[in-house]
Design a protein around this motif. Structure first.
Motif, PDB file in Angstrom:
ATOM      1  N   GLY A  77      28.126  79.304 -21.102  1.00  0.00           N
ATOM      2  CA  GLY A  77      29.317  79.714 -21.834  1.00  0.00           C
ATOM      3  C   GLY A  77      29.679  78.751 -22.951  1.00  0.00           C
ATOM      4  O   GLY A  77      28.830  78.026 -23.478  1.00  0.00           O
ATOM      5  N   LEU A  78      30.953  78.724 -23.256  1.00  0.00           N
ATOM      6  CA  LEU A  78      31.436  77.952 -24.401  1.00  0.00           C
ATOM      7  C   LEU A  78      32.046  76.609 -24.019  1.00  0.00           C
ATOM      8  O   LEU A  78      32.654  75.948 -24.863  1.00  0.00           O
ATOM      9  CB  LEU A  78      32.478  78.780 -25.173  1.00  0.00           C
ATOM     10  CG  LEU A  78      31.958  80.094 -25.749  1.00  0.00           C
ATOM     11  CD1 LEU A  78      33.086  80.847 -26.437  1.00  0.00           C
ATOM     12  CD2 LEU A  78      30.793  79.866 -26.691  1.00  0.00           C
ATOM     13  N   GLU A  79      31.855  76.181 -22.785  1.00  0.00           N
ATOM     14  CA  GLU A  79      32.347  74.868 -22.396  1.00  0.00           C
ATOM     15  C   GLU A  79      31.580  73.788 -23.164  1.00  0.00           C
ATOM     16  O   GLU A  79      30.535  74.044 -23.741  1.00  0.00           O
ATOM     17  CB  GLU A  79      32.154  74.648 -20.886  1.00  0.00           C
ATOM     18  CG  GLU A  79      32.921  75.605 -20.008  1.00  0.00           C
ATOM     19  CD  GLU A  79      32.149  76.884 -19.681  1.00  0.00           C
ATOM     20  OE1 GLU A  79      32.672  77.695 -18.909  1.00  0.00           O
ATOM     21  OE2 GLU A  79      31.028  77.083 -20.203  1.00  0.00           O
ATOM     22  N   ASP A  80      32.093  72.585 -23.137  1.00  0.00           N
ATOM     23  CA  ASP A  80      31.430  71.465 -23.806  1.00  0.00           C
ATOM     24  C   ASP A  80      30.026  71.285 -23.227  1.00  0.00           C
ATOM     25  O   ASP A  80      29.875  71.240 -22.004  1.00  0.00           O
ATOM     26  CB  ASP A  80      32.253  70.188 -23.605  1.00  0.00           C
ATOM     27  CG  ASP A  80      31.645  69.017 -24.341  1.00  0.00           C
ATOM     28  OD1 ASP A  80      30.796  68.320 -23.726  1.00  0.00           O
ATOM     29  OD2 ASP A  80      32.012  68.793 -25.504  1.00  0.00           O
ATOM     30  N   PRO A  81      29.004  71.189 -24.068  1.00  0.00           N
ATOM     31  CA  PRO A  81      27.627  71.058 -23.562  1.00  0.00           C
ATOM     32  C   PRO A  81      27.432  69.897 -22.596  1.00  0.00           C
ATOM     33  O   PRO A  81      26.722  70.026 -21.603  1.00  0.00           O
ATOM     34  CB  PRO A  81      26.783  70.879 -24.833  1.00  0.00           C
ATOM     35  CG  PRO A  81      27.583  71.521 -25.901  1.00  0.00           C
ATOM     36  CD  PRO A  81      29.025  71.286 -25.532  1.00  0.00           C
ATOM     37  N   GLN A  82      28.051  68.759 -22.865  1.00  0.00           N
ATOM     38  CA  GLN A  82      27.902  67.610 -21.962  1.00  0.00           C
ATOM     39  C   GLN A  82      28.523  67.884 -20.596  1.00  0.00           C
ATOM     40  O   GLN A  82      28.002  67.448 -19.571  1.00  0.00           O
ATOM     41  CB  GLN A  82      28.504  66.346 -22.585  1.00  0.00           C
ATOM     42  CG  GLN A  82      27.683  65.801 -23.725  1.00  0.00           C
ATOM     43  CD  GLN A  82      26.235  65.511 -23.320  1.00  0.00           C
ATOM     44  OE1 GLN A  82      25.952  64.984 -22.252  1.00  0.00           O
ATOM     45  NE2 GLN A  82      25.305  65.874 -24.184  1.00  0.00           N
ATOM     46  N   ASP A  83      29.619  68.629 -20.566  1.00  0.00           N
ATOM     47  CA  ASP A  83      30.235  68.999 -19.289  1.00  0.00           C
ATOM     48  C   ASP A  83      29.312  69.922 -18.491  1.00  0.00           C
ATOM     49  O   ASP A  83      29.189  69.789 -17.272  1.00  0.00           O
ATOM     50  CB  ASP A  83      31.584  69.679 -19.513  1.00  0.00           C
ATOM     51  CG  ASP A  83      32.654  68.741 -20.043  1.00  0.00           C
ATOM     52  OD1 ASP A  83      32.483  67.511 -19.921  1.00  0.00           O
ATOM     53  OD2 ASP A  83      33.658  69.251 -20.575  1.00  0.00           O
ATOM     54  N   ILE A  84      28.658  70.845 -19.188  1.00  0.00           N
ATOM     55  CA  ILE A  84      27.722  71.771 -18.535  1.00  0.00           C
ATOM     56  C   ILE A  84      26.528  70.996 -17.971  1.00  0.00           C
ATOM     57  O   ILE A  84      26.136  71.194 -16.814  1.00  0.00           O
ATOM     58  CB  ILE A  84      27.265  72.868 -19.516  1.00  0.00           C
ATOM     59  CG1 ILE A  84      28.455  73.783 -19.856  1.00  0.00           C
ATOM     60  CG2 ILE A  84      26.109  73.677 -18.936  1.00  0.00           C
ATOM     61  CD1 ILE A  84      28.193  74.742 -20.991  1.00  0.00           C
ATOM     62  N   ILE A  85      25.969  70.119 -18.775  1.00  0.00           N
ATOM     63  CA  ILE A  85      24.819  69.313 -18.332  1.00  0.00           C
ATOM     64  C   ILE A  85      25.204  68.473 -17.122  1.00  0.00           C
ATOM     65  O   ILE A  85      24.464  68.414 -16.134  1.00  0.00           O
ATOM     66  CB  ILE A  85      24.302  68.428 -19.491  1.00  0.00           C
ATOM     67  CG1 ILE A  85      23.670  69.303 -20.574  1.00  0.00           C
ATOM     68  CG2 ILE A  85      23.318  67.376 -18.986  1.00  0.00           C
ATOM     69  CD1 ILE A  85      23.410  68.591 -21.884  1.00  0.00           C
ATOM     70  N   GLN A  86      26.360  67.840 -17.185  1.00  0.00           N
ATOM     71  CA  GLN A  86      26.819  67.005 -16.073  1.00  0.00           C
ATOM     72  C   GLN A  86      27.023  67.844 -14.809  1.00  0.00           C
ATOM     73  O   GLN A  86      26.663  67.421 -13.710  1.00  0.00           O
ATOM     74  CB  GLN A  86      28.112  66.292 -16.450  1.00  0.00           C
ATOM     75  CG  GLN A  86      28.615  65.345 -15.379  1.00  0.00           C
ATOM     76  CD  GLN A  86      29.875  64.612 -15.806  1.00  0.00           C
ATOM     77  OE1 GLN A  86      30.515  64.946 -16.800  1.00  0.00           O
ATOM     78  NE2 GLN A  86      30.236  63.605 -15.046  1.00  0.00           N
ATOM     79  N   ASP A  87      27.583  69.034 -14.942  1.00  0.00           N
ATOM     80  CA  ASP A  87      27.814  69.889 -13.778  1.00  0.00           C
ATOM     81  C   ASP A  87      26.493  70.321 -13.152  1.00  0.00           C
ATOM     82  O   ASP A  87      26.336  70.280 -11.924  1.00  0.00           O
ATOM     83  CB  ASP A  87      28.646  71.106 -14.179  1.00  0.00           C
ATOM     84  CG  ASP A  87      29.164  71.874 -12.979  1.00  0.00           C
ATOM     85  OD1 ASP A  87      29.433  71.255 -11.925  1.00  0.00           O
ATOM     86  OD2 ASP A  87      29.317  73.101 -13.094  1.00  0.00           O
ATOM     87  N   LEU A  88      25.531  70.726 -13.968  1.00  0.00           N
ATOM     88  CA  LEU A  88      24.220  71.111 -13.438  1.00  0.00           C
ATOM     89  C   LEU A  88      23.541  69.933 -12.747  1.00  0.00           C
ATOM     90  O   LEU A  88      22.976  70.079 -11.660  1.00  0.00           O
ATOM     91  CB  LEU A  88      23.331  71.659 -14.556  1.00  0.00           C
ATOM     92  CG  LEU A  88      23.751  73.017 -15.130  1.00  0.00           C
ATOM     93  CD1 LEU A  88      22.994  73.301 -16.412  1.00  0.00           C
ATOM     94  CD2 LEU A  88      23.532  74.121 -14.110  1.00  0.00           C
ATOM     95  N   ALA A  89      23.617  68.754 -13.362  1.00  0.00           N
ATOM     96  CA  ALA A  89      22.978  67.569 -12.789  1.00  0.00           C
ATOM     97  C   ALA A  89      23.600  67.189 -11.450  1.00  0.00           C
ATOM     98  O   ALA A  89      22.877  66.908 -10.480  1.00  0.00           O
ATOM     99  CB  ALA A  89      23.071  66.395 -13.768  1.00  0.00           C
ATOM    100  N   GLN A  90      24.924  67.209 -11.357  1.00  0.00           N
ATOM    101  CA  GLN A  90      25.549  66.818 -10.100  1.00  0.00           C
ATOM    102  C   GLN A  90      25.285  67.849  -9.009  1.00  0.00           C
ATOM    103  O   GLN A  90      25.112  67.507  -7.849  1.00  0.00           O
ATOM    104  CB  GLN A  90      27.049  66.531 -10.269  1.00  0.00           C
ATOM    105  CG  GLN A  90      27.942  67.704 -10.615  1.00  0.00           C
ATOM    106  CD  GLN A  90      28.341  68.566  -9.427  1.00  0.00           C
ATOM    107  OE1 GLN A  90      28.380  68.094  -8.288  1.00  0.00           O
ATOM    108  NE2 GLN A  90      28.613  69.826  -9.690  1.00  0.00           N
ATOM    109  N   ALA A  91      25.218  69.133  -9.363  1.00  0.00           N
ATOM    110  CA  ALA A  91      24.919  70.169  -8.365  1.00  0.00           C
ATOM    111  C   ALA A  91      23.492  70.019  -7.849  1.00  0.00           C
ATOM    112  O   ALA A  91      23.242  70.159  -6.641  1.00  0.00           O
ATOM    113  CB  ALA A  91      25.136  71.559  -8.956  1.00  0.00           C
ATOM    114  N   LEU A  92      22.547  69.729  -8.735  1.00  0.00           N
ATOM    115  CA  LEU A  92      21.165  69.495  -8.305  1.00  0.00           C
ATOM    116  C   LEU A  92      21.070  68.245  -7.438  1.00  0.00           C
ATOM    117  O   LEU A  92      20.393  68.257  -6.406  1.00  0.00           O
ATOM    118  CB  LEU A  92      20.238  69.372  -9.523  1.00  0.00           C
ATOM    119  CG  LEU A  92      19.938  70.675 -10.252  1.00  0.00           C
ATOM    120  CD1 LEU A  92      19.305  70.397 -11.619  1.00  0.00           C
ATOM    121  CD2 LEU A  92      19.056  71.581  -9.406  1.00  0.00           C
TER     122      LEU A  92
END
Length: 98
Positions: A77-92
Motif C-alpha cells: 500500500g501507500l505506507e512509508d516504504p521503510q515501515d513496510i520493510i521493517q514490518d516484513l522483516a520483524q514478522a519473518l
C-alpha cells in the motif's frame, strides 16, 4: 531479485512469494500473525498493505511448481516504504527464530 529486475520494468504493488522448502504451517501462519501494518485479505484497489496465504497449485503455468511450498500474496500500500520493510522483516524474524 535478478529475475524480478529483468522482468519488471514498470511498477506494481502486487506480488507473491514462496517460503523456503520445509516451512511449516505454524511458521507461515506466524509470519501473517506477526504483521503489524498489513491487514489480512485480497486487494480490490485499496491503499492499504494487505497479505494473505495462498495455494498456487494449478495456477502456475510458466514453470514447474512444488505444490508443497507455502506461499504469500502481498499488496503493498501507500505506507512509508521503510515501515513496510521493517514490518516484513520483524514478522519473518519472529516466525523463523527459535
Amino acid at each position: 531479485h535478478a529475475l524480478w529486475k529483468r522482468d519488471f520494468s514498470g511498477a506494481s504493488g502486487l506480488f507473491a512469494f514462496d517460503f523456503k522448502a520445509g516451512t511449516s504451517t505454524t511458521q507461515s501462519n506466524a509470519f501473517f500473525d506477526n504483521l503489524a501494518l498489513f491487514g489480512l485479505g485480497y486487494s480490490w484497489g485499496g491503499f492499504e498493505s494487505l497479505a494473505i496465504p495462498v495455494k498456487l497449485k494449478g495456477n502456475r503455468s510458466a514453470t514447474t511448481y512444488d505444490a508443497n511450498l507455502k506461499s504469500a500474496r502481498l499488496h503493498i500500500g501507500l505506507e512509508d516504504p521503510q515501515d513496510i520493510i521493517q514490518d516484513l522483516a520483524q514478522a519473518l524474524d519472529r516466525a523463523f527464530s527459535g
